[in-house]
Motif scaffolding. Structure first.
Motif, PDB file in Angstrom:
ATOM      1  N   UNK A   1      -5.396  11.890  51.380  1.00 35.44           N
ATOM      2  CA  UNK A   1      -4.190  12.580  51.650  1.00 35.44           C
ATOM      3  C   UNK A   1      -3.216  12.069  51.782  1.00 35.44           C
ATOM      4  N   UNK A   2      -2.761  12.934  51.121  1.00 34.15           N
ATOM      5  CA  UNK A   2      -0.657  13.138  51.577  1.00 34.15           C
ATOM      6  C   UNK A   2      -0.174  14.377  51.659  1.00 34.15           C
ATOM      7  N   UNK A   3       0.307  14.823  52.533  1.00 35.39           N
ATOM      8  CA  UNK A   3       0.884  15.787  52.644  1.00 35.39           C
ATOM      9  C   UNK A   3       2.689  15.985  52.582  1.00 35.39           C
ATOM     10  N   UNK A   4       3.670  17.324  51.976  1.00 37.94           N
ATOM     11  CA  UNK A   4       4.465  16.293  51.749  1.00 37.94           C
ATOM     12  C   UNK A   4       5.181  18.973  52.606  1.00 37.94           C
ATOM     13  N   UNK A   5       6.115  17.801  53.497  1.00 30.74           N
ATOM     14  CA  UNK A   5       6.749  19.624  54.622  1.00 30.74           C
ATOM     15  C   UNK A   5       8.168  19.040  53.694  1.00 30.74           C
ATOM     16  N   UNK A   6       8.842  20.056  53.111  1.00 23.80           N
ATOM     17  CA  UNK A   6      10.115  20.379  53.459  1.00 23.80           C
ATOM     18  C   UNK A   6      10.244  21.235  51.900  1.00 23.80           C
ATOM     19  N   UNK A   7      11.390  22.016  52.525  1.00 18.05           N
ATOM     20  CA  UNK A   7      11.868  22.802  51.549  1.00 18.05           C
ATOM     21  C   UNK A   7      12.844  21.700  49.901  1.00 18.05           C
ATOM     22  N   UNK A   8      11.783  21.877  48.922  1.00 13.11           N
ATOM     23  CA  UNK A   8      12.553  21.190  47.395  1.00 13.11           C
ATOM     24  C   UNK A   8      11.384  19.962  47.274  1.00 13.11           C
ATOM     25  N   UNK A   9      10.964  20.062  47.973  1.00 13.96           N
ATOM     26  CA  UNK A   9      10.009  19.098  48.397  1.00 13.96           C
ATOM     27  C   UNK A   9       8.975  18.565  47.638  1.00 13.96           C
ATOM     28  N   UNK A  10       8.974  17.840  46.509  1.00 17.25           N
ATOM     29  CA  UNK A  10       6.894  18.346  45.806  1.00 17.25           C
ATOM     30  C   UNK A  10       6.952  16.764  44.530  1.00 17.25           C
ATOM     31  N   UNK A  11       5.626  16.900  44.242  1.00 14.35           N
ATOM     32  CA  UNK A  11       5.135  15.809  43.975  1.00 14.35           C
ATOM     33  C   UNK A  11       5.055  16.441  42.801  1.00 14.35           C
ATOM     34  N   UNK A  12       4.369  15.773  41.746  1.00 17.86           N
ATOM     35  CA  UNK A  12       4.037  16.344  40.423  1.00 17.86           C
ATOM     36  C   UNK A  12       3.678  15.023  39.093  1.00 17.86           C
ATOM     37  N   UNK A  13       2.617  15.701  38.483  1.00 18.59           N
ATOM     38  CA  UNK A  13       2.005  14.264  37.510  1.00 18.59           C
ATOM     39  C   UNK A  13       2.678  14.338  36.262  1.00 18.59           C
ATOM     40  N   UNK A  14       2.770  13.122  35.879  1.00 18.70           N
ATOM     41  CA  UNK A  14       3.831  12.917  34.570  1.00 18.70           C
ATOM     42  C   UNK A  14       2.676  11.976  33.571  1.00 18.70           C
ATOM     43  N   UNK A  15       1.456  12.677  33.104  1.00 19.99           N
ATOM     44  CA  UNK A  15       0.288  11.812  33.031  1.00 19.99           C
ATOM     45  C   UNK A  15      -0.597  11.281  33.552  1.00 19.99           C
ATOM     46  N   UNK A  16      -0.495   9.724  33.786  1.00 21.54           N
ATOM     47  CA  UNK A  16      -1.577   9.104  35.196  1.00 21.54           C
ATOM     48  C   UNK A  16       0.488   9.361  35.924  1.00 21.54           C
ATOM     49  N   UNK A  17       0.723   8.860  35.769  1.00 26.13           N
ATOM     50  CA  UNK A  17       2.041   8.901  36.777  1.00 26.13           C
ATOM     51  C   UNK A  17       2.876   9.655  38.072  1.00 26.13           C
ATOM     52  N   UNK A  18       3.050   9.791  38.411  1.00 26.61           N
ATOM     53  CA  UNK A  18       3.498  11.074  40.609  1.00 26.61           C
ATOM     54  C   UNK A  18       4.402  10.585  40.459  1.00 26.61           C
ATOM     55  N   UNK A  19       4.450  11.605  40.124  1.00 25.20           N
ATOM     56  CA  UNK A  19       6.149  12.085  39.974  1.00 25.20           C
ATOM     57  C   UNK A  19       6.975  12.288  41.776  1.00 25.20           C
ATOM     58  N   UNK A  20       7.774  12.331  42.505  1.00 20.90           N
ATOM     59  CA  UNK A  20       7.939  12.615  43.971  1.00 20.90           C
ATOM     60  C   UNK A  20       9.555  13.001  43.937  1.00 20.90           C
ATOM     61  N   UNK A  21       9.541  14.822  44.292  1.00 22.58           N
ATOM     62  CA  UNK A  21      11.440  14.487  44.562  1.00 22.58           C
ATOM     63  C   UNK A  21      11.140  15.188  45.737  1.00 22.58           C
ATOM     64  N   UNK A  22      11.846  14.188  46.458  1.00 16.34           N
ATOM     65  CA  UNK A  22      11.647  14.014  48.201  1.00 16.34           C
ATOM     66  C   UNK A  22      13.283  14.063  48.987  1.00 16.34           C
ATOM     67  N   UNK A  23      14.296  14.822  48.217  1.00 16.81           N
ATOM     68  CA  UNK A  23      15.843  14.822  48.551  1.00 16.81           C
ATOM     69  C   UNK A  23      16.492  13.489  47.812  1.00 16.81           C
TER      70      UNK A  23
END
Length: 180
Positions: free
Chosen positions: A86-108
């Protein structure tokens, strides 16, 4: 004698271990794993217990004894229960989402970072994009993929922003002292 190597491996119901030459195949309800082991190692299987024995007390055989037992035990646990990180994401505007089977990270970064899962590994995003779960049957692959995801934005020591393992302690530093 190796304490880890001496420990027997209990085989849960539904798991089959097959040794052929220098490889060990473990098949269970979640899938099948194969590991190439040193051909000198000896194996015994009886009454739902699998043991690894070494042929001599040489330095190489002693070092391979515990390693071989640990690898086979991880394979048995993987095909019966599976492994998760399990990974936790900390930070304003940082987030992850799923696009089908693909993991998409928005981390700055100026672009989203995409991860396609390898075979037998799955991603799940929970807690409104602030928690990533990496699951699979191979402990080494799950740990490696988790490390690659964490490496995209490791936690920084001043504000603690970034991707961290669940339960990881990030040593915080004091920022600049203001002018007096």
């Amino acid at each position: 004698m190796s304490r880890i190597g001496k420990a027997p491996i209990t085989i849960p119901s539904g798991v089959q271990i097959e040794v052929k030459g220098g490889s060990v195949n473990v098949k269970g309800p979640k899938g099948k794993l194969t590991q190439i082991v040193h051909p000198d190692m000896q194996f015994e299987q009886e009454d739902g217990v699998f043991t690894v024995k070494r042929p001599s007390d040489s330095r190489q055989h002693r070092s391979l004894h515990g390693l071989t037992r640990a690898l086979i035990n991880n394979m048995v646990l993987g095909v019966s229960n599976g492994f998760t990180k399990i990974l936790d994401i900390e930070g304003v505007g940082y987030r992850a989402e799923m696009d089908g089977q693909t993991l998409v990270l928005n981390v700055g970064y100026s672009h989203p970072v995409r991860f396609d899962p390898p075979q037998d590994v799955s991603f799940a995003v929970e807690n409104r994009g602030k928690m990533i779960t990496v699951s699979g049957i191979d402990k080494q692959v799950v740990g490696e993929i988790s490390a690659v995801i964490r490496k995209q934005r490791p936690p920084e020591p001043y504000k603690g922003k970034g991707i961290r393992y669940r339960g990881e302690y990030v040593r915080r530093k004091a920022g600049k002292a203001g002018k007096v």
